[in-house]
Design a protein around this motif. Structure first.
Motif, mmCIF file in Angstrom:
data_model
loop_
_atom_site.group_PDB
_atom_site.id
_atom_site.type_symbol
_atom_site.label_atom_id
_atom_site.label_comp_id
_atom_site.label_asym_id
_atom_site.label_seq_id
_atom_site.Cartn_x
_atom_site.Cartn_y
_atom_site.Cartn_z
ATOM 1 N N TYR A 22 -6.327 -6.826 -1.443
ATOM 2 C CA TYR A 22 -6.527 -5.395 -1.197
ATOM 3 C C TYR A 22 -6.616 -4.627 -2.516
ATOM 4 N N SER A 29 -5.551 1.132 -5.090
ATOM 5 C CA SER A 29 -4.717 0.104 -4.478
ATOM 6 C C SER A 29 -4.070 -0.723 -5.587
ATOM 7 N N VAL A 56 -2.524 0.451 -0.453
ATOM 8 C CA VAL A 56 -3.911 0.298 -0.040
ATOM 9 C C VAL A 56 -4.491 1.697 0.048
ATOM 10 N N CYS A 61 2.667 0.341 1.371
ATOM 11 C CA CYS A 61 2.847 -0.732 2.345
ATOM 12 C C CYS A 61 3.899 -1.701 1.829
ATOM 13 N N TRP A 116 -9.791 -3.684 10.280
ATOM 14 C CA TRP A 116 -10.335 -2.642 9.406
ATOM 15 C C TRP A 116 -11.483 -1.969 10.134
#
Length: 165
Positions: A22, A29, A56, A61, A116
């Motif tokens: 990512y 990111s 991201v 995250c 996604w």
């Protein structure tokens, strides 16, 4: 330091691999702290990577290597608003060519099962058109696509006859 509100994403054992992908694929990111297990746990042993902090596109995250017990579904997805066909193609192709797979209407899954939505801003604008007939044509065109083709959406919006794929 973990943010006040963080998405925790369960991986079998590939949180660092996913976070690294990512970070290499999406702007804004990065991979942060990698935490190792202080003791044995159901999905691993002391010293194994347990969690990985990452961002991201600016979203904090935490990847958790929790083992094979939980599977992802389309009920959670990252939606990425792209500016043009080149960005749409680049992101879609990066995900799909790295072991992911295509779905429809701009959706795809990465190789870890995360969904996604690669959604051009032109598509969002087209299906929100104040002309209901034009919005419907654009929506119907989208329903025939895997990766979104902005030129075809614009053709449908304008009422032009679409060439078959």
């Amino acid at each position: 330091m973990i943010s006040k509100n963080t998405l925790c994403i369960w991986y079998d054992s590939a949180a660092l691999e996913a976070a690294t992908f990512y970070a290499q694929t999406f702007a804004d990111s990065s991979v942060g702290t990698v935490w190792r297990a202080p003791g044995d746990y159901p999905a691993g042993k002391q010293g194994d990577i347990l969690t990985v902090e990452f961002k991201v596109m600016g979203i904090p995250c935490l990847g958790l290597n929790g083992g094979p017990g939980m599977k992802h579904s389309e009920a959670f997805s990252f939606q990425v608003a792209t500016e043009d066909q080149a960005e749409t193609d680049r992101l879609w192709n990066a995900i799909v060519s790295n072991g992911g797979h295509e779905s429809q209407c701009g959706w795809c899954k990465d190789k870890w099962g995360i969904s996604w939505q690669i959604t051009p801003r032109a598509l969002s604008a087209a299906i929100a058109s104040p002309d209901p007939a034009a919005a419907k044509r654009a929506f119907e065109a989208m329903m025939t696509m895997a990766k979104i083709d902005i030129a075809r959406i614009e053709q449908a919006l304008a009422g032009d006859q679409l060439e078959p794929f």
